[in-house]
Design a protein around this motif. Structure first.
Motif, PDB file in Angstrom:
ATOM      1  N   PHE A  29      -5.265   5.609   6.408  1.00 43.18           N
ATOM      2  CA  PHE A  29      -5.892   4.667   7.333  1.00 43.18           C
ATOM      3  C   PHE A  29      -5.215   4.794   8.699  1.00 43.18           C
ATOM      4  CE2 PHE A  29      -5.329   2.707   3.062  1.00 43.18           C
ATOM      5  CZ  PHE A  29      -6.633   2.886   2.592  1.00 43.18           C
ATOM      6  N   PRO A  30      -5.437   5.897   9.414  1.00 45.06           N
ATOM      7  CA  PRO A  30      -4.697   6.152  10.660  1.00 45.06           C
ATOM      8  C   PRO A  30      -4.981   5.126  11.756  1.00 45.06           C
ATOM      9  CG  PRO A  30      -6.420   7.806  10.316  1.00 45.06           C
ATOM     10  CD  PRO A  30      -6.386   6.955   9.086  1.00 45.06           C
ATOM     11  N   ASP A  31      -3.951   4.839  12.545  1.00 42.64           N
ATOM     12  CA  ASP A  31      -4.118   3.863  13.635  1.00 42.64           C
ATOM     13  C   ASP A  31      -4.870   4.456  14.826  1.00 42.64           C
ATOM     14  OD1 ASP A  31      -2.194   5.461  14.818  1.00 42.64           O
ATOM     15  OD2 ASP A  31      -0.666   3.900  14.904  1.00 42.64           O
ATOM     16  N   THR A  32      -5.342   5.677  14.677  1.00 40.32           N
ATOM     17  CA  THR A  32      -6.194   6.290  15.700  1.00 40.32           C
ATOM     18  C   THR A  32      -7.677   6.178  15.329  1.00 40.32           C
ATOM     19  OG1 THR A  32      -5.895   8.409  14.574  1.00 40.32           O
ATOM     20  CG2 THR A  32      -4.430   7.936  16.444  1.00 40.32           C
ATOM     21  N   ALA A  33      -7.948   5.702  14.124  1.00 39.91           N
ATOM     22  CA  ALA A  33      -9.327   5.593  13.644  1.00 39.91           C
ATOM     23  C   ALA A  33      -9.934   4.257  14.069  1.00 39.91           C
ATOM     24  CB  ALA A  33      -9.368   5.740  12.127  1.00 39.91           C
ATOM     25  N   LYS A  34     -11.060   4.337  14.766  1.00 37.54           N
ATOM     26  CA  LYS A  34     -11.727   3.131  15.267  1.00 37.54           C
ATOM     27  C   LYS A  34     -12.153   2.190  14.143  1.00 37.54           C
ATOM     28  CE  LYS A  34     -13.395   5.329  19.442  1.00 37.54           C
ATOM     29  NZ  LYS A  34     -14.531   5.920  20.129  1.00 37.54           N
ATOM     30  N   GLU A  35     -12.517   2.755  12.989  1.00 35.45           N
ATOM     31  CA  GLU A  35     -13.002   1.900  11.896  1.00 35.45           C
ATOM     32  C   GLU A  35     -11.921   0.986  11.323  1.00 35.45           C
ATOM     33  OE1 GLU A  35     -12.437   5.979   9.735  1.00 35.45           O
ATOM     34  OE2 GLU A  35     -12.910   5.283  11.752  1.00 35.45           O
ATOM     35  N   CYS A  71       0.844  -1.205   0.000  1.00 34.25           N
ATOM     36  CA  CYS A  71       0.000   0.000   0.000  1.00 34.25           C
ATOM     37  C   CYS A  71       0.878   1.254   0.000  1.00 34.25           C
ATOM     38  CB  CYS A  71      -0.922   0.020   1.211  1.00 34.25           C
ATOM     39  SG  CYS A  71      -2.303  -1.141   1.139  1.00 34.25           S
ATOM     40  N   ASP A  72       1.905   1.282   0.836  1.00 32.90           N
ATOM     41  CA  ASP A  72       2.800   2.437   0.886  1.00 32.90           C
ATOM     42  C   ASP A  72       3.507   2.657  -0.448  1.00 32.90           C
ATOM     43  OD1 ASP A  72       2.375   3.688   3.281  1.00 32.90           O
ATOM     44  OD2 ASP A  72       4.094   2.802   4.296  1.00 32.90           O
ATOM     45  N   ALA A  73       3.941   1.582  -1.095  1.00 29.10           N
ATOM     46  CA  ALA A  73       4.610   1.712  -2.397  1.00 29.10           C
ATOM     47  C   ALA A  73       3.648   2.284  -3.438  1.00 29.10           C
ATOM     48  CB  ALA A  73       5.157   0.360  -2.848  1.00 29.10           C
ATOM     49  N   LEU A  74       2.429   1.792  -3.466  1.00 31.81           N
ATOM     50  CA  LEU A  74       1.444   2.278  -4.437  1.00 31.81           C
ATOM     51  C   LEU A  74       1.069   3.733  -4.170  1.00 31.81           C
ATOM     52  CD1 LEU A  74      -0.822  -0.894  -4.556  1.00 31.81           C
ATOM     53  CD2 LEU A  74       0.597  -0.016  -6.434  1.00 31.81           C
ATOM     54  N   VAL A  79      -8.937  -4.285  11.392  1.00 29.91           N
ATOM     55  CA  VAL A  79      -9.453  -4.422  10.037  1.00 29.91           C
ATOM     56  C   VAL A  79      -8.579  -5.396   9.231  1.00 29.91           C
ATOM     57  CG1 VAL A  79      -8.170  -2.508   8.960  1.00 29.91           C
ATOM     58  CG2 VAL A  79     -10.421  -3.117   8.091  1.00 29.91           C
ATOM     59  N   ASP A  80      -9.215  -6.084   8.311  1.00 30.86           N
ATOM     60  CA  ASP A  80      -8.541  -6.967   7.375  1.00 30.86           C
ATOM     61  C   ASP A  80      -7.781  -6.078   6.387  1.00 30.86           C
ATOM     62  OD1 ASP A  80      -7.907  -8.634   5.184  1.00 30.86           O
ATOM     63  OD2 ASP A  80      -9.764  -9.793   5.392  1.00 30.86           O
ATOM     64  N   SER A  81      -6.485  -6.255   6.290  1.00 30.93           N
ATOM     65  CA  SER A  81      -5.664  -5.401   5.428  1.00 30.93           C
ATOM     66  C   SER A  81      -6.003  -5.533   3.948  1.00 30.93           C
ATOM     67  CB  SER A  81      -4.179  -5.679   5.661  1.00 30.93           C
ATOM     68  OG  SER A  81      -3.799  -5.211   6.929  1.00 30.93           O
ATOM     69  N   LYS A  82      -6.697  -6.590   3.573  1.00 29.41           N
ATOM     70  CA  LYS A  82      -7.152  -6.699   2.183  1.00 29.41           C
ATOM     71  C   LYS A  82      -8.090  -5.538   1.850  1.00 29.41           C
ATOM     72  CE  LYS A  82      -8.565 -11.057   2.438  1.00 29.41           C
ATOM     73  NZ  LYS A  82      -8.107 -11.564   3.742  1.00 29.41           N
ATOM     74  N   LEU A  83      -8.863  -5.078   2.830  1.00 26.51           N
ATOM     75  CA  LEU A  83      -9.736  -3.921   2.625  1.00 26.51           C
ATOM     76  C   LEU A  83      -8.892  -2.663   2.390  1.00 26.51           C
ATOM     77  CD1 LEU A  83     -12.553  -2.608   2.606  1.00 26.51           C
ATOM     78  CD2 LEU A  83     -12.295  -2.307   5.066  1.00 26.51           C
ATOM     79  N   LEU A  84      -7.793  -2.513   3.121  1.00 23.96           N
ATOM     80  CA  LEU A  84      -6.904  -1.364   2.921  1.00 23.96           C
ATOM     81  C   LEU A  84      -6.290  -1.397   1.525  1.00 23.96           C
ATOM     82  CD1 LEU A  84      -5.051  -1.303   6.369  1.00 23.96           C
ATOM     83  CD2 LEU A  84      -7.260  -0.279   5.747  1.00 23.96           C
ATOM     84  N   LEU A  85      -5.943  -2.582   1.057  1.00 24.34           N
ATOM     85  CA  LEU A  85      -5.383  -2.730  -0.281  1.00 24.34           C
ATOM     86  C   LEU A  85      -6.420  -2.349  -1.337  1.00 24.34           C
ATOM     87  CD1 LEU A  85      -2.822  -3.645  -1.803  1.00 24.34           C
ATOM     88  CD2 LEU A  85      -3.796  -5.952  -1.844  1.00 24.34           C
ATOM     89  N   LYS A  86      -7.647  -2.796  -1.136  1.00 20.35           N
ATOM     90  CA  LYS A  86      -8.728  -2.466  -2.070  1.00 20.35           C
ATOM     91  C   LYS A  86      -8.962  -0.957  -2.111  1.00 20.35           C
ATOM     92  CE  LYS A  86     -13.526  -3.387  -3.139  1.00 20.35           C
ATOM     93  NZ  LYS A  86     -14.772  -4.016  -2.792  1.00 20.35           N
TER      94      LYS A  86
END
Length: 159
Positions: free
Chosen positions: A63-69, A47-50, A73-80
């Motif tokens: 996707f801050p680590d202070t955000a409850k949502e 994700c960082d590279a992209l 979370v499944d990191s596949k969602l972050l990738l999407k």
């Protein structure tokens, strides 16, 4: 054709009592990685590279680590979501080259499944996502089996 390259790096500590998620798949192991999300160190580096290639800052910005949502979370969602941001800015992925650094467990047997899972999410061929595994020869925090690190480079093209 305009192309851009981005670099990503991530690191997470190992602990007892957590599942080990790498490249979007669960790997059976006695420890897992600690993080606000599922701590998938490989997906985070990708994700960082992209994001970096598109000059869109980093994974912590989106996707801050202070955000409850994003807690657990499944990191596949972050990738999407990373792909969605890239697409909105008019880019498509050319290829990704990534390396996981870990002493144990052995990662190589899991690489084809990681490629398949992430290629489906990113809408690219498995051939366009290279994943390699290495150790740190028993040196440093990876060598002491305290955690994993991952590096990634991504090429993107303006559509």
């Amino acid at each position: 054709m305009k192309i851009r390259v981005g670099f990503g790096y991530d690191v997470h500590r190992l602990t007892e009592g957590r599942d080990l998620w790498l490249g979007g798949i669960k790997i059976e192991y006695s420890k897992g990685l600690i993080g606000h999300s599922d701590a998938d160190v490989l997906i985070h580096a990708i994700c960082d590279a992209l994001l970096g290639a598109a000059n869109l800052r980093d994974i912590g910005f989106h996707f801050p680590d202070t955000a409850k949502e994003y807690k657990d979370v499944d990191s596949k969602l972050l990738l999407k979501k990373t792909l969605e941001v890239l697409t909105e800015k008019g880019y498509r992925i050319g290829n990704i080259d990534a390396t996981i650094c870990a002493e144990q467990p052995k990662i190589n047997p899991h690489i084809p499944q990681m490629q398949k899972v992430m290629a489906e999410i990113l809408n690219i061929d498995t051939d366009d996502i290279s994943i390699k595994a290495t150790t740190s020869e028993k040196m440093g925090f990876v060598g002491r089996e305290e955690g994993f690190s991952s590096y990634a480079v991504a090429l993107i093209e303006k559509i």
